[in-house]
Design a protein around this motif. Structure first.
Motif, PDB file in Angstrom:
ATOM      1  N   THR A  86      13.032   6.563  -6.992  1.00  0.00           N
ATOM      2  CA  THR A  86      13.096   5.987  -5.637  1.00  0.00           C
ATOM      3  C   THR A  86      12.356   4.663  -5.566  1.00  0.00           C
ATOM      4  O   THR A  86      12.838   3.677  -4.994  1.00  0.00           O
ATOM      5  N   VAL A  87      11.161   4.613  -6.143  1.00  0.00           N
ATOM      6  CA  VAL A  87      10.351   3.403  -6.060  1.00  0.00           C
ATOM      7  C   VAL A  87      10.749   2.368  -7.115  1.00  0.00           C
ATOM      8  O   VAL A  87      10.373   1.199  -7.021  1.00  0.00           O
ATOM      9  N   LEU A  88      11.551   2.778  -8.118  1.00  0.00           N
ATOM     10  CA  LEU A  88      11.959   1.851  -9.180  1.00  0.00           C
ATOM     11  C   LEU A  88      12.769   0.682  -8.630  1.00  0.00           C
ATOM     12  O   LEU A  88      12.531  -0.483  -8.993  1.00  0.00           O
ATOM     13  N   ASP A  89      13.734   0.962  -7.756  1.00  0.00           N
ATOM     14  CA  ASP A  89      14.563  -0.109  -7.182  1.00  0.00           C
ATOM     15  C   ASP A  89      13.723  -1.103  -6.401  1.00  0.00           C
ATOM     16  O   ASP A  89      13.959  -2.321  -6.450  1.00  0.00           O
TER      17      ASP A  89
ATOM     18  N   ALA B  21       0.822  -1.210   0.000  1.00  0.00           N
ATOM     19  CA  ALA B  21       0.000   0.000   0.000  1.00  0.00           C
ATOM     20  C   ALA B  21       0.850   1.252   0.000  1.00  0.00           C
ATOM     21  O   ALA B  21       0.563   2.219  -0.702  1.00  0.00           O
ATOM     22  N   GLN B  22       1.935   1.250   0.759  1.00  0.00           N
ATOM     23  CA  GLN B  22       2.757   2.444   0.842  1.00  0.00           C
ATOM     24  C   GLN B  22       3.463   2.726  -0.479  1.00  0.00           C
ATOM     25  O   GLN B  22       3.639   3.876  -0.867  1.00  0.00           O
ATOM     26  N   ASP B  23       3.854   1.669  -1.223  1.00  0.00           N
ATOM     27  CA  ASP B  23       4.482   1.864  -2.523  1.00  0.00           C
ATOM     28  C   ASP B  23       3.480   2.446  -3.523  1.00  0.00           C
ATOM     29  O   ASP B  23       3.820   3.279  -4.358  1.00  0.00           O
TER      30      ASP B  23
ATOM     31  N   ASP C 175      10.674  17.421 -12.279  1.00  0.00           N
ATOM     32  CA  ASP C 175      11.860  17.053 -11.507  1.00  0.00           C
ATOM     33  C   ASP C 175      11.481  16.334 -10.215  1.00  0.00           C
ATOM     34  O   ASP C 175      12.064  15.303  -9.864  1.00  0.00           O
ATOM     35  N   SER C 176      10.490  16.872  -9.489  1.00  0.00           N
ATOM     36  CA  SER C 176      10.043  16.236  -8.243  1.00  0.00           C
ATOM     37  C   SER C 176       9.446  14.868  -8.528  1.00  0.00           C
ATOM     38  O   SER C 176       9.679  13.897  -7.793  1.00  0.00           O
ATOM     39  N   SER C 177       8.669  14.771  -9.607  1.00  0.00           N
ATOM     40  CA  SER C 177       8.056  13.498  -9.982  1.00  0.00           C
ATOM     41  C   SER C 177       9.129  12.463 -10.328  1.00  0.00           C
ATOM     42  O   SER C 177       9.035  11.295  -9.931  1.00  0.00           O
ATOM     43  N   LEU C 178      10.172  12.887 -11.045  1.00  0.00           N
ATOM     44  CA  LEU C 178      11.236  11.963 -11.460  1.00  0.00           C
ATOM     45  C   LEU C 178      11.973  11.389 -10.247  1.00  0.00           C
ATOM     46  O   LEU C 178      12.313  10.207 -10.221  1.00  0.00           O
ATOM     47  N   VAL C 179      12.211  12.218  -9.235  1.00  0.00           N
ATOM     48  CA  VAL C 179      12.874  11.745  -8.013  1.00  0.00           C
ATOM     49  C   VAL C 179      12.061  10.631  -7.368  1.00  0.00           C
ATOM     50  O   VAL C 179      12.595   9.597  -6.955  1.00  0.00           O
ATOM     51  N   ILE C 180      10.754  10.808  -7.286  1.00  0.00           N
ATOM     52  CA  ILE C 180       9.882   9.803  -6.663  1.00  0.00           C
ATOM     53  C   ILE C 180       9.897   8.499  -7.460  1.00  0.00           C
ATOM     54  O   ILE C 180      10.025   7.406  -6.898  1.00  0.00           O
ATOM     55  N   PHE C 181       9.779   8.590  -8.788  1.00  0.00           N
ATOM     56  CA  PHE C 181       9.735   7.371  -9.601  1.00  0.00           C
ATOM     57  C   PHE C 181      11.052   6.599  -9.532  1.00  0.00           C
ATOM     58  O   PHE C 181      11.049   5.359  -9.507  1.00  0.00           O
TER      59      PHE C 181
END
Length: 575
Positions: free
Chosen positions: A47-50, A20-22, A39-45
């Motif tokens: 982070t969750v990619l790994d 749920a948190q992901d 830029d902010s969106s790219l940082v989040i994506f």
């Protein structure tokens, strides 16, 4: 003029394999993307990619690949977008997710379209449409119609058919209350009416798109439509309104760091003031345009340098960890052996260990010094080359701009042509800098990416030359790699030959063709101009530079020229 291509937002309501948190993190990234905060969106994506890779969560991976591709596309990084969409396509095929596969194909078609490879774009859209029909998915069918409309408008210039496709897509989006796609469709229809000279209807549809941007909070859509409306008012010679809308678009674009819109808006404002014959303001805004263009170049360069430094540090840390582990192994073996040695050999063992450590450290030190020297030598050589090229380009360009500015200042009331020449020279200078940045980017390493960039550059060079041109590049695997020197040589030599033909040949037709056989890449550039004497020397360094660059990468060059035209053929071993 901005072309707002349809952004295909893959919204997955259920993530069956994601915690749920992901899911919340991904949704936050989507929310930021929809607001134009890339830029902010790219940082989040990232982070969750790994996390998604480690858990082998294919559904989450497809969402992430899709949005990262969109972000790269919006920022003008076509190579980065292509890579992400290819990952999305392969993952969708692997999982049998045909709906996602169709959308991935649409994204790839949009990239091909942006690079003016219209035949490839139509082929890809047709494949996506076949899948959409089989799935009985009217939204997917509408997406295909929208993108076909772009091809009819931009390439075939069949505006009635383009309007038919756009309106068909808009009706479906309206029925589904899909505001994002409605905004894009309104914008596309506005562009067609602008080309038809129906400026009032164009503004009406741009305003509809603008209202949707304000309703959804899509800052990029708002800024782009502001500049679009401003440009139509300029066509109506309503320069005051044009300046007002362009300034609003510029102000918002600066807030969201949409530098491409910033550069275009500043250029339009300069043209608007020139249209009002307020040349002092036109010159002031042209200076701002140059400043914003420099910022765009520096931003791209800073990002590339940061990526290179990150990769260097990662490799360096891995190497240091490996060396420490190896040293620990050696020390452990020596200690274990020491336990079984006789007391009489203890001193000898200790001395031997010290000698070994000293020798080992000395060898490591020498290796490190040699590596550092090699890195410094390579760095110096590369910096010297870049410095020389940038000095030559910028020095010549800035000198020309200075002379034209002085000439304009000394001829008050007669300097409109000088301002136009300054704009042309500035844009040429920016183009040359962009080529240097592209050739230095380590991400642009495949032959497929070279073909894509070459096609884009040749279209820009020949589009308004009055010469009919054909570009034939083969479909190839993305795994064929090129060295930095190879891709830079292919780019500069091809551009130099085509540019010479445009300026001197009086040709009506030009063919640019590439053939790949037996690990050898061959380029053929043919025109039907007046020809020249290839056996004699020519003023300038153009021909000399062409031969020298081909020789440096161990290639072959042949030139045939007579009164019926010229043929340049150069081949280089690759792979």
């Amino acid at each position: 003029m901005h072309r707002l291509y349809l952004i295909f937002l893959l919204t997955f309501l259920v993530f069956s394999q994601t915690k749920a948190q992901d899911s919340t993190v991904i949704n936050k990234g989507i929310e930021l993307y929809n607001r134009g905060e890339y830029d902010s969106s790219l940082v989040i994506f990232h982070t969750v990619l790994d996390v998604a890779k480690k858990s082998d969560n294919k559904k989450a991976l497809m969402i992430i690949y899709n949005y990262i591709g969109h972000i790269h596309s919006q920022k003008g990084d076509h190579a980065g977008a292509l890579h992400q969409y290819q990952l999305l396509t392969s993952t969708a095929e692997e999982t049998g997710d045909n709906k996602t596969l169709a959308r991935a194909l649409i994204n790839l078609g949009a990239l091909a379209e942006e690079q003016k490879d219209y035949v490839k774009a139509l082929t890809i859209y047709s494949k996506a449409e076949e899948i959409a029909i089989k799935l009985n998915d009217n939204a997917l069918t509408a997406d295909c119609a929208n993108n076909k409309g772009v091809v009819y408008e931009q390439y075939l210039q069949n505006y009635p058919q383009a309007l038919k496709e756009y309106n068909y897509a808009l009706n479906i989006y309206t029925g589904r209350n899909d505001l994002q796609r409605m905004g894009m469709s309104y914008n596309n229809i506005g562009i067609v009416y602008k080309y038809l000279g129906q400026y009032d209807k164009a503004i009406e549809y741009y305003q509809n798109s603008l209202e949707i941007g304000e309703k959804t909070g899509n800052q990029f859509l708002i800024a782009a439509n502001m500049t679009n409306i401003g440009n139509v008012y300029a066509m109506q010679k309503n320069y005051l309104k044009a300046i007002d809308y362009n300034k609003q678009g510029l102000e918002l674009a600066l807030k969201i760091d949409a530098l491409n819109i910033v550069v275009e808006a500043a250029s339009s404002i300069a043209d608007d003031y020139a249209g009002m014959k307020d040349y002092a303001k036109a010159y002031e805004w042209h200076q701002k345009f140059s400043s914003y263009s420099d910022s765009l170049f520096n931003s791209e360069r800073t990002q590339q340098v940061a990526e290179l430094e990150g990769k260097y540090k990662s490799v360096k840390n891995e190497k240091e960890i490996f060396q420490l582990k190896e040293q620990e192994k050696i020390t452990g073996l020596l200690l274990q052996k020491k336990k079984y040695q006789l007391i009489g050999f203890t001193v000898i063992g200790l001395l031997s260990m010290i000698v070994l450590i000293l020798l080992y450290n000395q060898r490591i030190l020498k290796q490190k010094q040699a590596q550092e020297k090699a890195i410094l030598d390579a760095e110096y050589k590369e910096r010297k080359r870049i410095s020389s090229e940038m000095h030559d380009d910028m020095g010549a360009g800035l000198t020309q701009i200075t002379l034209m500015s002085e000439h304009a200042r000394n001829r008050p009331g007669e300097h409109q042509k000088e301002f136009q020449d300054i704009a042309v020279t500035s844009r040429k200078l920016i183009s040359n800098m962009s080529e240097i940045v592209w050739s230095l980017n380590p991400e642009n390493k495949t032959l497929e990416q070279l073909f894509s960039y070459l096609r884009e550059q040749m279209n820009k060079l020949l589009e308004y030359s009055g010469i009919e041109f054909t570009i034939n590049f083969p479909e190839i695997s993305s795994s064929i790699l090129l060295t930095n020197e190879q891709r830079r040589t292919f780019l500069l030599v091809t551009k130099e030959i085509v540019n010479n033909a445009v300026k001197h040949s009086n040709a009506k037709n030009i063919l640019i063709e590439a053939v790949l056989t037996n690990n050898k890449l061959q380029f053929i550039i043919k025109d039907d101009g007046i020809g020249f004497d290839a056996s004699t020397s020519h003023p300038g360094n153009g021909m000399k530079n062409i031969r020298q660059r081909i020789n440096e990468i161990k290639g072959d060059l042949t030139i045939k020229s007579d009164q019926s035209g010229s043929i340049f053929t150069f081949s280089v071993p690759i792979g």
